[in-house]
Design an enzyme around this catalytic site. Structure first.
Site, short mmCIF file in Angstrom:
data_model
loop_
_atom_site.label_atom_id
_atom_site.label_comp_id
_atom_site.label_asym_id
_atom_site.label_seq_id
_atom_site.Cartn_x
_atom_site.Cartn_y
_atom_site.Cartn_z
N TYR A 160 0.84 -1.20 0.00
CA TYR A 160 0.00 0.00 0.00
C TYR A 160 0.87 1.25 0.00
O TYR A 160 0.66 2.19 -0.79
CB TYR A 160 -0.92 0.00 1.24
CG TYR A 160 -1.53 1.35 1.53
CD1 TYR A 160 -2.62 1.82 0.79
CD2 TYR A 160 -1.03 2.17 2.54
CE1 TYR A 160 -3.18 3.06 1.04
CE2 TYR A 160 -1.59 3.41 2.81
CZ TYR A 160 -2.66 3.85 2.06
OH TYR A 160 -3.21 5.09 2.31
P1 NAD Z 1 -12.29 5.38 2.04
O1 NAD Z 1 -12.17 3.97 1.57
O2 NAD Z 1 -13.32 5.70 3.04
O3 NAD Z 1 -12.49 6.34 0.78
C1 NAD Z 1 -11.87 6.09 -0.47
C2 NAD Z 1 -12.96 6.15 -1.54
O4 NAD Z 1 -12.32 5.96 -2.81
C3 NAD Z 1 -14.02 5.04 -1.41
O5 NAD Z 1 -15.31 5.57 -1.29
C4 NAD Z 1 -13.85 4.22 -2.68
O6 NAD Z 1 -15.06 3.72 -3.22
C5 NAD Z 1 -13.20 5.23 -3.62
N1 NAD Z 1 -12.45 4.56 -4.69
C6 NAD Z 1 -11.44 3.67 -4.57
N2 NAD Z 1 -11.04 3.26 -5.76
C7 NAD Z 1 -11.81 3.90 -6.68
C8 NAD Z 1 -11.88 3.88 -8.09
N3 NAD Z 1 -11.09 3.09 -8.81
N4 NAD Z 1 -12.78 4.67 -8.71
C9 NAD Z 1 -13.62 5.46 -7.99
N5 NAD Z 1 -13.62 5.50 -6.64
C10 NAD Z 1 -12.71 4.74 -6.00
O7 NAD Z 1 -10.82 5.80 2.56
P2 NAD Z 1 -10.33 7.07 3.37
O8 NAD Z 1 -9.83 6.61 4.68
O9 NAD Z 1 -11.33 8.15 3.29
O10 NAD Z 1 -9.04 7.47 2.50
C11 NAD Z 1 -9.14 8.43 1.45
C12 NAD Z 1 -7.75 8.62 0.83
O11 NAD Z 1 -6.84 9.10 1.80
C13 NAD Z 1 -7.16 7.33 0.25
O12 NAD Z 1 -6.50 7.66 -0.96
C14 NAD Z 1 -6.14 6.92 1.30
O13 NAD Z 1 -5.07 6.21 0.74
C15 NAD Z 1 -5.69 8.26 1.85
N6 NAD Z 1 -5.23 8.23 3.23
C16 NAD Z 1 -6.09 7.88 4.23
C17 NAD Z 1 -5.65 7.91 5.55
C18 NAD Z 1 -6.52 7.53 6.70
O14 NAD Z 1 -6.03 7.48 7.84
N7 NAD Z 1 -7.81 7.27 6.51
C19 NAD Z 1 -4.33 8.31 5.84
C20 NAD Z 1 -3.48 8.60 4.76
C21 NAD Z 1 -3.95 8.59 3.47
C1 UGA Z 2 -4.10 4.47 8.57
C2 UGA Z 2 -5.04 4.31 7.37
O1 UGA Z 2 -5.86 3.15 7.55
C3 UGA Z 2 -4.27 4.17 6.08
O2 UGA Z 2 -5.20 4.20 5.01
C4 UGA Z 2 -3.32 5.34 5.99
O3 UGA Z 2 -2.61 5.36 4.82
C5 UGA Z 2 -2.38 5.36 7.17
O4 UGA Z 2 -3.17 5.50 8.35
C6 UGA Z 2 -1.44 6.55 7.12
O5 UGA Z 2 -1.21 7.20 8.13
O6 UGA Z 2 -0.92 6.81 6.06
P1 UGA Z 2 -3.05 2.78 10.24
O7 UGA Z 2 -2.03 3.67 10.85
O8 UGA Z 2 -2.75 1.33 10.14
O9 UGA Z 2 -3.41 3.23 8.77
O10 UGA Z 2 -4.43 3.07 11.03
P2 UGA Z 2 -5.40 2.13 11.85
O11 UGA Z 2 -6.03 1.14 10.94
O12 UGA Z 2 -6.30 2.98 12.66
O13 UGA Z 2 -4.40 1.32 12.83
C7 UGA Z 2 -3.66 1.96 13.84
C8 UGA Z 2 -2.96 0.89 14.66
O14 UGA Z 2 -3.94 0.10 15.33
C9 UGA Z 2 -2.15 -0.08 13.82
O15 UGA Z 2 -0.92 -0.39 14.46
C10 UGA Z 2 -3.00 -1.32 13.73
O16 UGA Z 2 -2.28 -2.53 13.68
C11 UGA Z 2 -3.79 -1.27 15.02
N1 UGA Z 2 -5.13 -1.89 14.81
C12 UGA Z 2 -5.98 -1.40 13.87
C13 UGA Z 2 -5.48 -2.97 15.57
O17 UGA Z 2 -4.71 -3.45 16.44
N2 UGA Z 2 -6.70 -3.55 15.36
C14 UGA Z 2 -7.58 -3.07 14.42
O18 UGA Z 2 -8.68 -3.64 14.27
C15 UGA Z 2 -7.21 -1.97 13.66
#
Ligand code: NAD
Ligand code: UGA
Length: 331
Positions: A160
Site C-alpha cells: 500500500y
Molecule cells: P475510504 O475507503 O473511506 O475512501 C476512499 C474512496 O475511494 C471510497 O469511497 C472508494 O469507493 C473510492 N475509490 C477507490 N477506488 C476507486 C476507483 N477506482 N474509482 C472510484 N472510486 C474509488 O478511505 P479514506 O480513509 O477516506 O481514504 C481516502 C484517501 O486518503 C485514500 O486515498 C487513502 O489512501 C488516503 N489516506 C487515508 C488515511 C486515513 O487514515 N484514513 C491516511 C493517509 C492517506
Molecule cells: C491508517 C489508514 O488506515 C491508512 O489508510 C493510511 O494510509 C495510514 O493511516 C497513514 O497514516 O498513512 P493505520 O495507521 O494502520 O493506517 O491506522 P489504523 O487502521 O487505525 O491502525 C492503527 C494501529 O492500530 C495499527 O498499528 C494497527 O495494527 C492497530 N489496529 C488497527 C489494531 O490493532 N486492530 C484493528 O482492528 C485496527
C-alpha cells in the site's frame, strides 16, 4: 488575496472531489459546500446500494450545489468532469495498509497508481490549475528517532505504502512537465480519525468494542504508536492546499503527537466507562512501529496547524457513533 497567516490564496468556485463517498472525501465535500463552492463528487460506490456511502453523503446529496457521479476512475472518461474545475481533490484510493499484500496488490496498483495517472492526465488535458492528492504517512515506514520531515528518504514497508508513494511521484512528474498547467500538492496524511471513520480502523473498532460490539482484534503488543490526526483538521489542510498560492510540493499533515494503541484504548475506556474487549493477535506485516509528523512545513506554506486534541476528537467520533448506531448507544 492573503489570509491571516500571510499565505496568498486563490478562490474556488467549482471543484471535483474523487473518493467523495469515502470517509475523508465526504468530509471534504461537506466543508466545500458549506463554503459555497460547487462540488462534483466522483466515486465508484453508489449511495443507492451502499449504506456507508449513503450515510457519508447524506448531507451533500441534499445540496443543490452538489452533483454526484458514480464512476470508476480506472476506466471512466474524466476530462469532461474536470472541465472548468479550479481544483481536483484526489482522495479516491484503496486505503488499508494490512490488506495490501498478495493478490489484492493488483487492485491497489490499479486504484492507487493507474487511476491517479488517469486523473493527472485529465487535469493536464483541461488545464486544471491545482490537484490535491491524499498521500500517506506510510511512505516513511517506521520513524527511527524524532519526527519525520518531508526531506526524509521514504522507506515504505507495505505494498500500500509503495502504491501511495508512486501516486505522489506521478503527481510531481506531471506537474513538472513543461507543457503542464497543473500544480500538485501531495498531503502525507497521518492516521486520520473522527466521525465516519472507515470501519477497519482502530479507533472506530475500539469504540464499537467498548460499546458491546465485537471484540477488537489487537495486532501485536499495542505499543505501536501513531500520529492520530482529526479529520476536520485534515479537511482544513486540504482546502488550504487547494487555495494556497504555492508551487507543487509534498506536505505532512499530522497532529504532531505520537500515541500508542494501548493509550488510545485506555482513553476510550475512560470516555465510555466500559472496557475495550480485545482478541490478541500477532503483529501484521507492513504495520509500522511508529509515526510522527514534523508539521512545520505545512505551517509555513499553508498557515495550517491542527486544532483538535485526541480525546476531543475521539469524543466527537463516539458521539457520532452512538447517534447513528442506536443498538450500540443502548448497550
Ligand atoms: P475510504 O475507503 O473511506 O475512501 C476512499 C474512496 O475511494 C471510497 O469511497 C472508494 O469507493 C473510492 N475509490 C477507490 N477506488 C476507486 C476507483 N477506482 N474509482 C472510484 N472510486 C474509488 O478511505 P479514506 O480513509 O477516506 O481514504 C481516502 C484517501 O486518503 C485514500 O486515498 C487513502 O489512501 C488516503 N489516506 C487515508 C488515511 C486515513 O487514515 N484514513 C491516511 C493517509 C492517506
Ligand atoms: C491508517 C489508514 O488506515 C491508512 O489508510 C493510511 O494510509 C495510514 O493511516 C497513514 O497514516 O498513512 P493505520 O495507521 O494502520 O493506517 O491506522 P489504523 O487502521 O487505525 O491502525 C492503527 C494501529 O492500530 C495499527 O498499528 C494497527 O495494527 C492497530 N489496529 C488497527 C489494531 O490493532 N486492530 C484493528 O482492528 C485496527
Amino acid at each position: 488575496m492573503n489570509d491571516r497567516h500571510g499565505v496568498e490564496r486563490r478562490g474556488l468556485k467549482r471543484v471535483v472531489v474523487t473518493g467523495a463517498a469515502g470517509f475523508i472525501g465526504s468530509h471534504v465535500v461537506d466543508a466545500l459546500l458549506a463554503e459555497g463552492v460547487t462540488v462534483v463528487g466522483v466515486d465508484r460506490r453508489d449511495p443507492g446500494g451502499d449504506p456507508v456511502a449513503a450515510a457519508n453523503l447524506a448531507v451533500a446529496l441534499g445540496s443543490p450545489d452538489f452533483t454526484f457521479v458514480v464512476a470508476d476512475l480506472r476506466t471512466c472518461p474524466l476530462a469532461a468532469l474536470f472541465l472548468q474545475a479550479d481544483a481536483v481533490f484526489h482522495f479516491a484510493g484503496l486505503p488499508g495498509v494490512r490488506g495490501s499484500w498478495g493478490e489484492r496488490f493488483a487492485e491497489y496498483t490499479a486504484c492507487n497508481v493507474f487511476a491517479t495517472e488517469r486523473v493527472l492526465a485529465a487535469c493536464e488535458e483541461v488545464r486544471v490549475p491545482r490537484l490535491v492528492y491524499a498521500s500517506s504517512s506510510s511512505v516513511y515506514g517506521s520513524i527511527l528517532e524524532g519526527a519525520s520531515g518531508e526531506k526524509r528518504t521514504p522507506t515504505p514497508e507495505s505494498p500500500y505504502a509503495v502504491s501511495k508513494l508512486a501516486g505522489e511521484q506521478l503527481c510531481l512528474a506531471h506537474a513538472g512537465k513543461a507543457s503542464s498547467a497543473v500544480t500538485a500538492v501531495a498531503l502525507r496524511l497521518f492516521t486520520v480519525y473522527g466521525p465516519r471513520q472507515r470501519p477497519d480502523m482502530l479507533i472506530g473498532r475500539a469504540l464499537v468494542a467498548a460499546l458491546g460490539g465485537p471484540a477488537l482484534n489487537l495486532y501485536g503488543s499495542g505499543d505501536q504508536r501513531r500520529d492520530f490526526t482529526y479529520v476536520g483538521d485534515v479537511v482544513r489542510a486540504a482546502i488550504a492546499a487547494a487555495t494556497a498560492g504555492i508551487g507543487s510540493t509534498v506536505l505532512n499533515i499530522g497532529a504532531g503527537v505520537s500515541t500508542s494503541v494501548l493509550d488510545v484504548l485506555a482513553a476510550i475506556e475512560e470516555l465510555t466507562g466500559h472496557p475495550v474487549r480485545v482478541n490478541r493477535l500477532s503483529a501484521e506485516a507492513g504495520d509500522v512501529d511508529a509515526t510522527l509528523a514534523d508539521r512545520s512545513r505545512a505551517g509555513e506554506l499553508l498557515g495550517w496547524k491542527p486544532r483538535t486534541a485526541l480525546v476531543q476528537g475521539i469524543s466527537r467520533q463516539l458521539a457520532h457513533l452512538t447517534a447513528n448506531s442506536p443498538q450500540l448507544a443502548n448497550a
